[in-house]
Motif scaffolding. Sequence first.
Motif, PDB file in Angstrom:
ATOM      1  N   VAL A 101       0.853  -1.196   0.000  1.00 13.42           N
ATOM      2  CA  VAL A 101       0.000   0.000   0.000  1.00 13.42           C
ATOM      3  C   VAL A 101       0.888   1.246   0.000  1.00 13.42           C
ATOM      4  N   ASN A 102       0.472   2.273  -0.759  1.00 12.08           N
ATOM      5  CA  ASN A 102       1.179   3.548  -0.967  1.00 12.08           C
ATOM      6  C   ASN A 102       2.272   3.457  -2.024  1.00 12.08           C
ATOM      7  N   ASP A 103       2.540   2.270  -2.566  1.00 11.84           N
ATOM      8  CA  ASP A 103       3.444   2.193  -3.706  1.00 11.84           C
ATOM      9  C   ASP A 103       2.733   2.739  -4.949  1.00 11.84           C
ATOM     10  N   THR A 104       3.533   3.142  -5.947  1.00  7.90           N
ATOM     11  CA  THR A 104       2.968   3.743  -7.156  1.00  7.90           C
ATOM     12  C   THR A 104       3.503   3.034  -8.401  1.00  7.90           C
ATOM     13  N   LEU A 105       2.666   3.033  -9.450  1.00  6.50           N
ATOM     14  CA  LEU A 105       3.054   2.521 -10.763  1.00  6.50           C
ATOM     15  C   LEU A 105       3.165   3.703 -11.728  1.00  6.50           C
ATOM     16  N   LEU A 106       4.229   3.722 -12.519  1.00  3.17           N
ATOM     17  CA  LEU A 106       4.419   4.748 -13.540  1.00  3.17           C
ATOM     18  C   LEU A 106       4.308   4.095 -14.926  1.00  3.17           C
ATOM     19  N   GLY A 152      -0.036  10.003 -20.724  1.00  2.00           N
ATOM     20  CA  GLY A 152       1.273   9.614 -21.269  1.00  2.00           C
ATOM     21  C   GLY A 152       2.272   9.254 -20.183  1.00  2.00           C
ATOM     22  N   ASP A 153       2.229   9.920 -19.035  1.00  2.00           N
ATOM     23  CA  ASP A 153       3.052   9.604 -17.862  1.00  2.00           C
ATOM     24  C   ASP A 153       2.102   9.423 -16.683  1.00  2.00           C
ATOM     25  N   SER A 154       1.412   8.320 -16.706  1.00  2.00           N
ATOM     26  CA  SER A 154       0.339   8.094 -15.739  1.00  2.00           C
ATOM     27  C   SER A 154       0.900   7.445 -14.475  1.00  2.00           C
ATOM     28  N   ILE A 155       0.472   7.981 -13.353  1.00  2.00           N
ATOM     29  CA  ILE A 155       0.895   7.450 -12.044  1.00  2.00           C
ATOM     30  C   ILE A 155      -0.339   6.944 -11.322  1.00  2.00           C
ATOM     31  N   PHE A 156      -0.227   5.733 -10.854  1.00  2.44           N
ATOM     32  CA  PHE A 156      -1.328   5.121 -10.103  1.00  2.44           C
ATOM     33  C   PHE A 156      -0.794   4.690  -8.726  1.00  2.44           C
TER      34      PHE A 156
END
Length: 214
Positions: free
Chosen positions: A54-59, A92-96
């Motif tokens: 949890v709180n990690d992000t995907l780029l 284009g540079d999506s962060i989830f």
Amino acid sequence: MGSKRFLGFLWIVTVLSFLSSTQGYKFYVGGKEGWVVSPSEKYNHWAERNRFQVNDTLLFKYRKGSDSVLLVTREAYYSCNTSNPIQSLTDGDSIFTFDRSGPFFFIGGNADNCNKGQKLIVVVLAVRHKPQKQPPSPSPSTAVPATRPVSPAPSPVPKTNPPVESPKTSDTPSDIDAPAPAPSEQKSGSLGLVCSTSLVLGFSVWVSMILRSL
């Protein structure tokens, strides 16, 4: 001086660990290739080599306007259904950012791209809560002693006087109550004795006189 440096180093490590735990890690999906149609390594294989929390992000890096990323349900993932996504990323540079544990399903915005392998499943690990410290158990000296149940007091038994024994009677009451012999009987007995003695003496004298005359 050395102790101050050591304390400062500990403070820096603590701050960094706190920031990393609250901000999480950033993962670049697909590495250098980014979010493409036919990756050299399947995205699910890439995800299996990493651990997400949890709180990690995907780029996601891709060409803006020609591709996108959709967050979908499990059913939409396996059918490559792009009609009703949960969330759509198109810049284009999506962060989830992962806000919970569990599985997340991503597919490309184009159904053909999804069928060619532009899809990803990420399983976020459950949050591990620190065990709470339980209060220490009381020491034997401070432990409250267990109270025993109080039994009701026995009812007083009325005192009874011992039975009064009747005076014991002699086994031979006839001996005690027998009358003493009459005085007349005692005198007659003594007179008979005297008479017998006199007769014996007289007979002996008479026999001696006869013997002398011979």
